[in-house]
Write a protein that holds these residues in place. Structure first.
Motif, PDB file in Angstrom:
ATOM      1  N   ARG A  82       0.826  -1.209   0.000  1.00  0.00           N
ATOM      2  CA  ARG A  82       0.000   0.000   0.000  1.00  0.00           C
ATOM      3  C   ARG A  82       0.862   1.262   0.000  1.00  0.00           C
ATOM      4  NH1 ARG A  82      -3.040  -3.189   3.622  1.00  0.00           N
ATOM      5  NH2 ARG A  82      -2.113  -2.123   5.430  1.00  0.00           N
ATOM      6  N   LYS A  83       1.971   1.231   0.766  1.00  0.00           N
ATOM      7  CA  LYS A  83       2.858   2.400   0.817  1.00  0.00           C
ATOM      8  C   LYS A  83       3.494   2.669  -0.552  1.00  0.00           C
ATOM      9  CE  LYS A  83       4.174   2.208   5.706  1.00  0.00           C
ATOM     10  NZ  LYS A  83       5.318   2.080   6.667  1.00  0.00           N
ATOM     11  N   VAL A  84       3.958   1.612  -1.186  1.00  0.00           N
ATOM     12  CA  VAL A  84       4.604   1.772  -2.495  1.00  0.00           C
ATOM     13  C   VAL A  84       3.598   2.247  -3.538  1.00  0.00           C
ATOM     14  CG1 VAL A  84       5.777   0.547  -4.364  1.00  0.00           C
ATOM     15  CG2 VAL A  84       6.422   0.105  -1.978  1.00  0.00           C
ATOM     16  N   GLU A  85       2.385   1.692  -3.511  1.00  0.00           N
ATOM     17  CA  GLU A  85       1.360   2.118  -4.461  1.00  0.00           C
ATOM     18  C   GLU A  85       0.997   3.588  -4.255  1.00  0.00           C
ATOM     19  OE1 GLU A  85      -1.808  -0.611  -3.836  1.00  0.00           O
ATOM     20  OE2 GLU A  85      -0.990  -2.152  -5.170  1.00  0.00           O
ATOM     21  N   GLN A  86       0.976   4.045  -3.006  1.00  0.00           N
ATOM     22  CA  GLN A  86       0.666   5.449  -2.742  1.00  0.00           C
ATOM     23  C   GLN A  86       1.739   6.359  -3.333  1.00  0.00           C
ATOM     24  OE1 GLN A  86       0.358   6.377   1.407  1.00  0.00           O
ATOM     25  NE2 GLN A  86      -0.248   8.506   1.054  1.00  0.00           N
ATOM     26  N   VAL A  87       2.995   6.005  -3.142  1.00  0.00           N
ATOM     27  CA  VAL A  87       4.085   6.811  -3.713  1.00  0.00           C
ATOM     28  C   VAL A  87       4.024   6.780  -5.244  1.00  0.00           C
ATOM     29  CG1 VAL A  87       6.584   7.078  -3.886  1.00  0.00           C
ATOM     30  CG2 VAL A  87       5.550   6.469  -1.691  1.00  0.00           C
ATOM     31  N   ALA A  88       3.708   5.618  -5.811  1.00  0.00           N
ATOM     32  CA  ALA A  88       3.618   5.511  -7.273  1.00  0.00           C
ATOM     33  C   ALA A  88       2.492   6.388  -7.818  1.00  0.00           C
ATOM     34  CB  ALA A  88       3.398   4.052  -7.671  1.00  0.00           C
ATOM     35  N   GLU A  89       1.353   6.426  -7.139  1.00  0.00           N
ATOM     36  CA  GLU A  89       0.248   7.285  -7.573  1.00  0.00           C
ATOM     37  C   GLU A  89       0.630   8.762  -7.499  1.00  0.00           C
ATOM     38  OE1 GLU A  89      -2.966   6.208  -5.085  1.00  0.00           O
ATOM     39  OE2 GLU A  89      -3.351   4.277  -6.075  1.00  0.00           O
ATOM     40  N   GLU A  90       1.355   9.142  -6.443  1.00  0.00           N
ATOM     41  CA  GLU A  90       1.810  10.531  -6.334  1.00  0.00           C
ATOM     42  C   GLU A  90       2.804  10.859  -7.440  1.00  0.00           C
ATOM     43  OE1 GLU A  90       3.345  10.683  -2.399  1.00  0.00           O
ATOM     44  OE2 GLU A  90       1.399  11.107  -1.471  1.00  0.00           O
ATOM     45  N   SER A  91       3.630   9.892  -7.793  1.00  0.00           N
ATOM     46  CA  SER A  91       4.581  10.103  -8.883  1.00  0.00           C
ATOM     47  C   SER A  91       3.859  10.338 -10.209  1.00  0.00           C
ATOM     48  CB  SER A  91       5.507   8.896  -8.995  1.00  0.00           C
ATOM     49  OG  SER A  91       6.327   8.989 -10.134  1.00  0.00           O
ATOM     50  N   VAL A  92       2.838   9.541 -10.472  1.00  0.00           N
ATOM     51  CA  VAL A  92       2.057   9.714 -11.709  1.00  0.00           C
ATOM     52  C   VAL A  92       1.366  11.073 -11.722  1.00  0.00           C
ATOM     53  CG1 VAL A  92       0.078   8.851 -13.005  1.00  0.00           C
ATOM     54  CG2 VAL A  92       1.726   7.246 -12.040  1.00  0.00           C
ATOM     55  N   SER A  93       0.798  11.478 -10.586  1.00  0.00           N
ATOM     56  CA  SER A  93       0.104  12.766 -10.512  1.00  0.00           C
ATOM     57  C   SER A  93       1.059  13.927 -10.742  1.00  0.00           C
ATOM     58  CB  SER A  93      -0.574  12.902  -9.144  1.00  0.00           C
ATOM     59  OG  SER A  93      -1.178  14.170  -9.012  1.00  0.00           O
ATOM     60  N   LEU A  94       2.264  13.848 -10.169  1.00  0.00           N
ATOM     61  CA  LEU A  94       3.254  14.904 -10.369  1.00  0.00           C
ATOM     62  C   LEU A  94       3.689  14.984 -11.827  1.00  0.00           C
ATOM     63  CD1 LEU A  94       5.405  14.331  -7.164  1.00  0.00           C
ATOM     64  CD2 LEU A  94       3.873  16.252  -7.599  1.00  0.00           C
ATOM     65  N   LYS A  95       3.865  13.828 -12.458  1.00  0.00           N
ATOM     66  CA  LYS A  95       4.263  13.825 -13.872  1.00  0.00           C
ATOM     67  C   LYS A  95       3.169  14.433 -14.748  1.00  0.00           C
ATOM     68  CE  LYS A  95       6.060  10.889 -17.547  1.00  0.00           C
ATOM     69  NZ  LYS A  95       5.166  11.470 -18.568  1.00  0.00           N
ATOM     70  N   GLU A  96       1.906  14.125 -14.458  1.00  0.00           N
ATOM     71  CA  GLU A  96       0.805  14.703 -15.229  1.00  0.00           C
ATOM     72  C   GLU A  96       0.763  16.220 -15.062  1.00  0.00           C
ATOM     73  OE1 GLU A  96      -2.651  12.708 -13.856  1.00  0.00           O
ATOM     74  OE2 GLU A  96      -2.322  10.899 -15.070  1.00  0.00           O
ATOM     75  N   SER A  97       0.988  16.716 -13.863  1.00  0.00           N
ATOM     76  CA  SER A  97       0.996  18.168 -13.632  1.00  0.00           C
ATOM     77  C   SER A  97       2.121  18.823 -14.417  1.00  0.00           C
ATOM     78  CB  SER A  97       1.154  18.453 -12.132  1.00  0.00           C
ATOM     79  OG  SER A  97       0.070  17.940 -11.400  1.00  0.00           O
ATOM     80  N   LEU A  98       3.304  18.199 -14.419  1.00  0.00           N
ATOM     81  CA  LEU A  98       4.422  18.776 -15.169  1.00  0.00           C
ATOM     82  C   LEU A  98       4.149  18.741 -16.673  1.00  0.00           C
ATOM     83  CD1 LEU A  98       7.249  19.998 -15.024  1.00  0.00           C
ATOM     84  CD2 LEU A  98       8.190  17.671 -15.203  1.00  0.00           C
ATOM     85  N   ASP A  99       3.562  17.654 -17.166  1.00  0.00           N
ATOM     86  CA  ASP A  99       3.233  17.576 -18.599  1.00  0.00           C
ATOM     87  C   ASP A  99       2.237  18.667 -18.987  1.00  0.00           C
ATOM     88  OD1 ASP A  99       4.898  15.418 -18.855  1.00  0.00           O
ATOM     89  OD2 ASP A  99       3.315  13.913 -18.680  1.00  0.00           O
TER      90      ASP A  99
END
Length: 225
Positions: A82-99
């Motif tokens: 669950r911890k790793v999935e949470q960090v992965a989701e935050e990573s995807v969200s940050l990448k979408e914001s930068l794009d």
């Protein structure tokens, strides 16, 4: 158990590094968006640094995704998942914001280039461009006037049709009343005719009864004599 990170193992260290990188990247994006909204010039090194941090964060997510699967205890394994999935989701969200920021930045650069080219053409052909703008403005005003006239004509037509509808309803109401009166008169005539016929029948019955009574009296009188 070393990979689980109970005492500062590899998985725990990577997770802590990833969380710090998430906070750093989010702060960088917020600063970038503030500069964008204020109209200030955004330093290109800031966006590139954020992009680099996101790439590093994605690498850490891949590494953590490999490590949490090797945790022996199921409850600990599920927790790390669950911890790793949470960090992965935050990573995807940050990448979408930068794009999205890069797309907006690219659009602004294209608009600025088009404005510069337009200004350059206007410097060489200012009178021609101004005349085109004036003709377009006149055409637009003419279209607006035509649209307003059409709206007024439409409103007038609607009002006329509404009046016709009201008059038609009044005519229908008058026609219904006239039919009601005619029906009433016709009913009254029928009733009068029925009463008159009944009176004639009653008179005939009365006269017949009187004659029969006289005949009976005469016959009784003669029989008693």
């Amino acid at each position: 158990m070393a990979n689980e990170g109970g005492g500062g193992g590899t998985l725990s260290e990577i997770h802590q590094s990833a969380k710090k990188l998430v906070l750093k990247t989010r702060e960088g994006l917020e600063r970038l968006e503030r500069l964008e909204s204020s109209g200030s010039v955004e330093p290109p090194e800031l966006s590139y640094a954020i992009k680099k941090d996101i790439s590093q964060l994605q690498s850490l997510c891949v590494e953590m995704d490999r490590l949490w699967r090797s945790v022996a205890v199921k409850t600990h394994r599920d927790l790390w998942k669950r911890k790793v999935e949470q960090v992965a989701e935050e990573s995807v969200s940050l990448k979408e914001s930068l794009d999205k920021y890069f797309l907006r930045h690219q659009r602004r650069m294209l608009e600025a280039k088009e404005r510069a080219e337009l200004l350059g053409r206007m410097n060489g052909e200012s009178s021609h461009v101004l005349r085109i703008f004036d003709e377009e403005a006149q055409a637009l005003q003419s279209m607006r006037n035509s649209a307003r006239m059409m709206e007024e004509a439409y409103s007038t037509g609607v009002a006329i049709l509404s009046k016709f509808s009201e008059q038609r309803e009044r005519m229908k109401s008058a026609q219904r009343k006239a039919l009601d009166i005619l029906n009433t008169v016709g009913l009254s005539n029928s009733v009068l005719k029925l009463i008159e016929r009944r009176n004639r029948v009653d008179r005939w019955i009365k006269y017949t009864g009187m004659i029969l009574t006289v005949v009976i009296v005469v016959m009784f009188w003669r029989w008693t004599r």
